[in-house]
Write an enzyme that holds these catalytic residues in place. Structure first.
Site, PDB file in Angstrom:
ATOM      1  N   LYS A 181       0.963  -1.072  -0.055  1.00  0.00           N
ATOM      2  CA  LYS A 181      -0.043   0.115  -0.054  1.00  0.00           C
ATOM      3  C   LYS A 181       1.010   1.372  -0.115  1.00  0.00           C
ATOM      4  CE  LYS A 181      -1.778   2.836   3.237  1.00  0.00           C
ATOM      5  NZ  LYS A 181      -2.093   3.819   2.579  1.00  0.00           N
ATOM      6  N   GLU A 255      10.473   0.621  10.074  1.00  0.00           N
ATOM      7  CA  GLU A 255      11.454   1.599  10.062  1.00  0.00           C
ATOM      8  C   GLU A 255      10.764   2.923  10.141  1.00  0.00           C
ATOM      9  OE1 GLU A 255      14.567   1.497   9.241  1.00  0.00           O
ATOM     10  OE2 GLU A 255      14.427  -0.728   8.576  1.00  0.00           O
ATOM     11  N   CYS A 289      13.463  10.678   7.259  1.00  0.00           N
ATOM     12  CA  CYS A 289      13.406   9.843   8.777  1.00  0.00           C
ATOM     13  C   CYS A 289      14.769  10.073   9.411  1.00  0.00           C
ATOM     14  CB  CYS A 289      13.012   8.390   8.719  1.00  0.00           C
ATOM     15  SG  CYS A 289      13.905   7.522   7.540  1.00  0.00           S
ATOM     16  N   GLU A 386      10.129  14.837  15.828  1.00  0.00           N
ATOM     17  CA  GLU A 386      10.441  14.810  14.584  1.00  0.00           C
ATOM     18  C   GLU A 386       9.508  15.856  13.507  1.00  0.00           C
ATOM     19  OE1 GLU A 386       9.227  11.359  12.210  1.00  0.00           O
ATOM     20  OE2 GLU A 386      11.044  11.243  11.510  1.00  0.00           O
TER      21      GLU A 386
HETATM   22  P1  NDP Z   1       1.901   7.747   8.532  1.00  0.00           P
HETATM   23  O1  NDP Z   1       2.853   6.703   9.696  1.00  0.00           O
HETATM   24  O2  NDP Z   1       0.638   7.693   9.409  1.00  0.00           O
HETATM   25  O3  NDP Z   1       1.872   6.946   7.388  1.00  0.00           O
HETATM   26  C1  NDP Z   1       2.869   5.819   6.651  1.00  0.00           C
HETATM   27  C2  NDP Z   1       1.749   4.807   5.927  1.00  0.00           C
HETATM   28  O4  NDP Z   1       1.139   3.954   6.789  1.00  0.00           O
HETATM   29  C3  NDP Z   1       1.038   5.266   5.008  1.00  0.00           C
HETATM   30  O5  NDP Z   1       0.896   4.579   4.021  1.00  0.00           O
HETATM   31  C4  NDP Z   1      -0.250   5.299   5.859  1.00  0.00           C
HETATM   32  O6  NDP Z   1      -1.421   5.399   5.049  1.00  0.00           O
HETATM   33  C5  NDP Z   1      -0.179   3.919   6.631  1.00  0.00           C
HETATM   34  N1  NDP Z   1      -0.964   4.092   7.671  1.00  0.00           N
HETATM   35  C6  NDP Z   1      -1.715   4.980   8.425  1.00  0.00           C
HETATM   36  N2  NDP Z   1      -2.328   4.553   9.431  1.00  0.00           N
HETATM   37  C7  NDP Z   1      -1.981   3.160   9.419  1.00  0.00           C
HETATM   38  C8  NDP Z   1      -2.598   1.987  10.184  1.00  0.00           C
HETATM   39  N3  NDP Z   1      -3.280   2.112  11.275  1.00  0.00           N
HETATM   40  N4  NDP Z   1      -1.991   0.755   9.850  1.00  0.00           N
HETATM   41  C9  NDP Z   1      -1.322   0.726   8.953  1.00  0.00           C
HETATM   42  N5  NDP Z   1      -0.806   1.630   7.898  1.00  0.00           N
HETATM   43  C10 NDP Z   1      -1.316   2.873   8.440  1.00  0.00           C
HETATM   44  O7  NDP Z   1       2.674   8.699   8.470  1.00  0.00           O
HETATM   45  P2  NDP Z   1       2.175  10.148   7.987  1.00  0.00           P
HETATM   46  O8  NDP Z   1       2.002  10.013   6.492  1.00  0.00           O
HETATM   47  O9  NDP Z   1       0.805  10.198   8.457  1.00  0.00           O
HETATM   48  O10 NDP Z   1       2.940  11.083   8.493  1.00  0.00           O
HETATM   49  C11 NDP Z   1       2.794  11.624   9.959  1.00  0.00           C
HETATM   50  C12 NDP Z   1       4.137  11.776  10.529  1.00  0.00           C
HETATM   51  O11 NDP Z   1       4.986  10.625  10.586  1.00  0.00           O
HETATM   52  C13 NDP Z   1       4.952  12.922   9.563  1.00  0.00           C
HETATM   53  O12 NDP Z   1       4.634  14.111   9.901  1.00  0.00           O
HETATM   54  C14 NDP Z   1       6.263  12.538  10.302  1.00  0.00           C
HETATM   55  O13 NDP Z   1       6.729  13.271  11.152  1.00  0.00           O
HETATM   56  C15 NDP Z   1       6.441  11.036  10.178  1.00  0.00           C
HETATM   57  N6  NDP Z   1       6.810  10.342   9.042  1.00  0.00           N
HETATM   58  C16 NDP Z   1       8.007   9.527   9.090  1.00  0.00           C
HETATM   59  C17 NDP Z   1       8.384   8.909   8.206  1.00  0.00           C
HETATM   60  C18 NDP Z   1       9.542   8.071   8.344  1.00  0.00           C
HETATM   61  O14 NDP Z   1      10.048   7.719   7.178  1.00  0.00           O
HETATM   62  N7  NDP Z   1      10.195   7.974   9.512  1.00  0.00           N
HETATM   63  C19 NDP Z   1       7.510   8.806   7.050  1.00  0.00           C
HETATM   64  C20 NDP Z   1       6.318   9.592   6.763  1.00  0.00           C
HETATM   65  C21 NDP Z   1       5.947   9.885   7.980  1.00  0.00           C
HETATM   66  P3  NDP Z   1      -2.139   6.984   4.594  1.00  0.00           P
HETATM   67  O15 NDP Z   1      -0.904   7.600   3.837  1.00  0.00           O
HETATM   68  O16 NDP Z   1      -3.060   6.921   4.050  1.00  0.00           O
HETATM   69  O17 NDP Z   1      -2.159   7.803   5.924  1.00  0.00           O
END
Ligand code: NDP
Length: 482
Positions: A181, A255, A289, A386
């Site tokens: 996904k 991660e 990240c 973060e």
């Molecule tokens: P999320 O962790 O919510 O999203 C990462 C992925 O997980 C997306 O595909 C998301 O779908 C999906 N997801 C969301 N909720 C669930 C769940 N309950 N079970 C399984 N999968 C799920 O990150 P966000 O995009 O909302 O970003 C929020 C914050 O996270 C950012 O501000 C940043 O600080 C951090 N972040 C960190 C990352 C890293 O690499 N360390 C990468 C991205 C974000 P969907 O996109 O539809 O929400």
């Protein structure tokens, strides 16, 4: 005499985006029921409509992946699997320009980065893992290591296609099949990758892509037919996934977030260091990240470093991501921009001093100027949380031990950087830093052969290299993985 510029090779006209997309299940695109718009964050233009996958779509995808695993993929030799991976890698290279433009349109990151970093690294990941597919017996992972079966993979929006490559390439090389996904705001390159799977004649069902939101991700995590979860994203969602699989025998690599320390000792070459600081925090709009989001600089050189950093920051070009001279593109979404603004306002309220160069930011789209906060203390939220944007928190230290104590004083442990001319100091510091990846006199360098992952709240397990392969195999040696 005036010269006309030739049109840019990386122009919008080289991609064709459909008005609406479905899911990619069992080798074909299938219509979705509900759809949501995906926009270009630099202009707010609607690019397309993406299917919102529900539990029944996930179920179909898992069934297809299970069937492909039992009937086809697990029966192929490593050498045959490798051929498909090589084919995918070559097609990605052939279509690199198209992928780079599409990623820039959908994500907002500069074309210079998608063209020169994201997409070449994507191809490199497929080439690297293609090479491993027929050598797993000799990788020190035990005799004839076996795949888990169906891997459920959930990826974020900051490096959409690269995160797909980090997930799909090792899964396929080790003989697993996949249900992936992409993130809600950046599904387009994953859907173009589905076309590459068709072009490479990958057997049906080996790769399935279900688009959607968090509930779609949760349906993948909770599906009983998924044996291994690979997730990259926020620590909050990582914790939810850990809780969801706690009473199952599912394996997981997570991660998660970071608050990387970039430590500058007083003997560091200052000009090169300033370049490294800029790369550490402003690369990819700071949506990284492992970003070097905390600068921890020795007090005796702090003034000089900050002065030179401000001069360098004033030269950062913020603007049209499709312009190859742009350094800093758009923030990926309105929600992320709000979060960056909120945490920056908290930095102001906590008494840190904010500085940004003069930037003409467009009224359309989501933009945030490169920003530093000086006078930050360890207790400040901008030193602990973060921000995931182009915002650097600056702290100072007097002794090497103080630098280490400050660097380790967060709930995270993903990355760190050390700037010093002295090898012995670099070795000493790297032994004491609690971080999965440590760069010395450089920052944000990635290679498929190099394992990546974190300590503490930065996650479980490693991706990349031999450690990354182990996480997809029943070897009993899954380094750090559940
Ligand atoms: P999320 O962790 O919510 O999203 C990462 C992925 O997980 C997306 O595909 C998301 O779908 C999906 N997801 C969301 N909720 C669930 C769940 N309950 N079970 C399984 N999968 C799920 O990150 P966000 O995009 O909302 O970003 C929020 C914050 O996270 C950012 O501000 C940043 O600080 C951090 N972040 C960190 C990352 C890293 O690499 N360390 C990468 C991205 C974000 P969907 O996109 O539809 O929400």
């Amino acid at each position: 005499m005036t010269f006309e510029y030739a049109p840019a090779l990386e122009s919008r006209s080289i991609v064709s985006i459909k008005a609406k997309y479905g899911h990619f299940i069992n080798g074909s695109f299938v219509a979705g029921k509900k759809h949501f718009p995906t926009i270009n964050p630099a202009t707010e233009e609607i690019l397309s409509h993406i299917a919102l996958g529900g539990a029944s779509d996930v179920d179909k995808a898992v069934m297809a992946a299970q069937k492909a695993y039992t009937k086809t993929w697990s029966k192929l030799s490593g050498k045959e699997r490798g051929k498909y991976l090589y084919r995918i890698a070559r097609i990605l290279q052939e279509r690199a320009r198209e992928f780079a433009v599409l990623e820039t349109l959908d994500n907002g990151k500069p074309i210079r980065e998608t063209r020169d970093i994201d997409i070449p690294l994507v191809a490199a990941h497929f080439f690297y893992h293609a090479g491993w597919a027929d050598k797993l017996d000799y990788a020190g992972l035990g005799h004839s290591p076996k795949a888990y079966g169906v891997a459920g993979q959930i990826i974020p929006w900051n490096f959409p296609l690269l995160m797909l490559a980090w997930k799909v390439a090792p899964a396929l090389a080790t003989g697993n099949t996949v249900v992936l996904k992409p993130a809600e705001t950046t599904s387009l390159t994953a859907l173009l990758f589905a076309e590459v799977c068709q072009q490479a004649e990958l057997p049906d069902g080996v790769v399935n892509i279900v688009t959607g939101d968090g509930s779609t991700g949760a349906a993948i995590v909770n599906h009983p037919g998924v044996h291994k979860i690979a997730f990259t994203g926020s620590t909050d969602v990582g914790k939810k996934i850990a809780r969801a699989i706690a009473s199952t025998d599912k394996k997981a690599t997570l991660e998660l977030g970071g608050k990387g320390a970039n430590i500058v000792f007083d003997d560091a070459p200052i000009d090169e260091t300033v370049e490294g600081i800029v790369n550490g925090i402003f690369f990819n709009q700071g949506h990284v990240c492992c970003a070097g989001s905390r600068l921890i600089v020795q007090e005796s050189v702090a003034e000089e470093v900050i002065e030179k950093l401000k001069v360098r920051m004033a030269k950062i070009r913020v603007g049209d991501p499709l312009d190859k001279n742009t350094d800093l593109g758009a923030i990926n979404s309105k929600e992320q921009l709000v979060k960056i603004k909120e945490l920056s306002a908290i930095g102001d309220a906590e008494g840190a001093e904010r500085w940004s160069p003069q930037c003409n930011l467009s009224n359309k789209g989501f933009w945030f100027a490169p920003t530093i906060f000086t006078g930050v203390t360890q207790a400040n939220r901008i030193a602990q949380e973060e921000i995931f944007g182009p915002v650097l928190s600056v702290l100072t230290f007097r002794t090497p031990q103080e630098a280490i104590d400050k660097a380790n004083n967060t709930p995270f442990g993903l990355s760190a950087g050390i700037w010093s001319e002295k090898g012995s100091r670099i070795f000493w510091a790297s032994q004491h830093l609690k971080a999965g990846v440590i760069w010395a006199n450089t920052f944000n360098k990635f290679d498929p052969a190099s394992p990546f992952g974190g300590y503490k709240e930065s996650g479980w397990g490693r991706e990349g290299g031999k450690h990354g392969l182990a996480a997809y195999l029943k070897t009993g040696k899954e380094t750090g993985a559940k």
